[in-house]
Design an enzyme around this catalytic site. Structure first.
Site, PDB file in Angstrom:
ATOM      1  N   HIS A 147      30.469  26.627  42.010  1.00 51.80           N
ATOM      2  CA  HIS A 147      31.061  25.993  40.824  1.00 51.80           C
ATOM      3  C   HIS A 147      30.028  25.749  39.719  1.00 51.80           C
ATOM      4  CE1 HIS A 147      33.782  23.944  38.335  1.00 51.80           C
ATOM      5  NE2 HIS A 147      34.333  23.107  39.192  1.00 51.80           N
ATOM      6  N   ASP A 152      47.306  41.432  41.611  1.00 50.99           N
ATOM      7  CA  ASP A 152      47.882  42.515  42.411  1.00 50.99           C
ATOM      8  C   ASP A 152      46.829  43.616  42.537  1.00 50.99           C
ATOM      9  OD1 ASP A 152      49.221  44.676  43.461  1.00 50.99           O
ATOM     10  OD2 ASP A 152      50.848  44.666  41.986  1.00 50.99           O
TER      11      ASP A 152
END
Length: 444
Positions: free
Chosen positions: A167, A386
């Site tokens: 992070h 996808d």
């Protein structure tokens, strides 16, 4: 293939069968980049964990395609292939991008008896933490560990892709920019449709040497133990429910008041409900609503949405529990609207200078008392990731960076204005929330 020590590794019902390294396919021109004011406070957060679940497909073929695409996309998102390091003055940076002794770690695993439906339950199953890597690993460990670790787990009827991102290197906006670009490459694109912008000095160009803790444990050794006593659950809000929440918040606005946004309306809905569920609170007790806001368009000059790194700041809204609950939703939503609207370039600059004058590394207690803290966003295109064999069945986060009152927002899988709300709470508070018909939008 065995792991680095030559043996398969058992983790519960998950068997790790290999650990390999992926580097950018082409030589990276820039082998390092600075960590700036917007990155540095997160050194003592934990790796952000995301899990995407997909049905069907040949595991070996899919993994080969994913690793090939990862090598290509890292040419553009090269900081993820490096390590954290320090320059001669002790200032943190990302270095070794694309070098042989760095790279992204890729773990391959098998959970032969596990079906996807076992992992898509609203209540987070314990098994979830076995299919996402780096649980309990602090971003500080990026000094000697990969900045991105990906685990591909073969399930009975599909594949789980678990990712752990350091992070201190990137925020949620950049995380999903990377994931979308990786999917684009796997679907056949030669390059991402949105090329990342890497010059972090354009957002902030102040050199800071931090007083780093000696280890993760010396800074915070309670986070994992605390999480084990909490519950994590996803609540689904349909388009119809979201419309009702927004209409209710806007129903009694005075003339001249600005309409409340969908986020502000949902925010006060969550704030009210979680505060109600905390039945131990007294009317005079403070409650805090915290938002990690994307500042790309708020800074001066504005940064492109393709800015790769952290460009977020926490916005805190505080009021008394009794005051919040005694008022209709437009009161809390109005407080959020005011705080969010006031967080402009001047405020961001002042907050940055204040932090730079006395750098402070975050800890869990910094989230505020009796907090509702919101991360992620329904605007992130998580169900558009996808890779070439369909949309994910579910997207959810791992257990890192979670505490009592942590909330992650995702778009609902069915699209439109539906929203999935992933909430972590004390068990009794969660039980109260589960029985709150007003929160659940259930009519008698």
């Amino acid at each position: 293939m065995a792991t680095e020590n030559g043996k398969d590794e058992e983790v519960g019902v998950v068997k790790i069968i290999s650990k390999t390294k992926v580097l950018p396919h082409k030589t990276v021109e820039k082998s390092e980049c600075p960590l700036v004011t917007f990155d540095l406070p997160y050194v003592t957060f934990y790796y952000n964990q995301k899990v995407l679940l997909y049905r069907g497909g040949d595991f070996e073929e899919i993994v080969g395609k994913l690793k090939e695409g990862l090598g290509v996309v890292l040419e553009y998102f090269y900081p993820l292939s490096g390590r954290m390091g320090k320059d001669e003055e002790g200032v943190l940076k990302v270095e070794k991008c694309g070098e042989e002794d760095a790279g992204v770690e890729v773990v391959e695993a098998i959970a032969e008896g596990v079906f996807i439906d076992e992992l898509t339950q609203d209540e987070a199953p314990p098994l979830l933490q076995k299919i996402v890597p780096f649980t309990g690993v602090m971003n500080l460990d990026g000094l000697y560990s990969p900045l991105l670790v990906v685990q591909f787990t073969k399930l009975r009827d599909g594949i789980a892709i678990g990712c752990a991102f350091n992070h201190a290197i990137l925020d949620g906006n950049s995380t999903w920019h990377f994931m979308s670009s990786w999917a684009e490459i796997c679907r056949g694109s030669e390059a991402p449709s949105l090329i990342p912008f890497h010059d972090r000095t354009q957002a902030r160009n102040i050199r800071l040497k931090l007083d780093l803790p000696e280890s993760t444990a010396s800074h915070d050794d309670s986070a994992v133990a605390t999480l084990q006593s909490l519950r994590e659950k996803i609540f689904h809000f349909s388009e119809n429910s979201m419309d009702k929440i927004k209409a209710k918040a806007n129903a009694s606005l005075t003339n001249g008041s600005r309409p409340l946004s969908t986020f502000q309306s949902l925010g006060t809905h969550l704030w009210h409900a979680i505060t109600r569920a905390r039945t131990h609170l007294k009317p005079e007790d403070y409650t805090v609503f915290t938002i990690f806001a994307n500042c790309r368009k708020r800074v001066n000059p504005p940064m492109p949405e393709s800015y790769f790194g952290n460009l977020i700041q926490a916005i805190f809204t505080v009021t008394a529990t009794g005051l919040l609950l005694a008022h209709p939703p437009e009161f809390g939503a109005g407080l959020l609207q005011q705080a969010i609207g006031a967080h402009d370039a001047k405020v961001i600059e002042a907050r940055s200078k204040e932090w730079e004058s006395a750098p402070k590394l975050f800890n869990y207690k910094d989230a505020g008392i009796n907090t509702v803290t919101v991360g992620s966003s329904p605007k992130f295109p998580v169900y558009d990731v996808d890779f070439g064999w369909g949309r994910p069945e579910m997207v959810r986060s791992g257990s890192n960076n979670k505490f009592d009152g942590m909330v992650y927002l995702y778009p609902g899988r069915n699209g439109g204005r539906s929203v999935d709300v992933e909430i972590t709470l004390e068990p009794k508070t969660m039980e109260n929330l589960e029985n709150d018909k007003e929160f659940l939008m259930v009519s008698d």
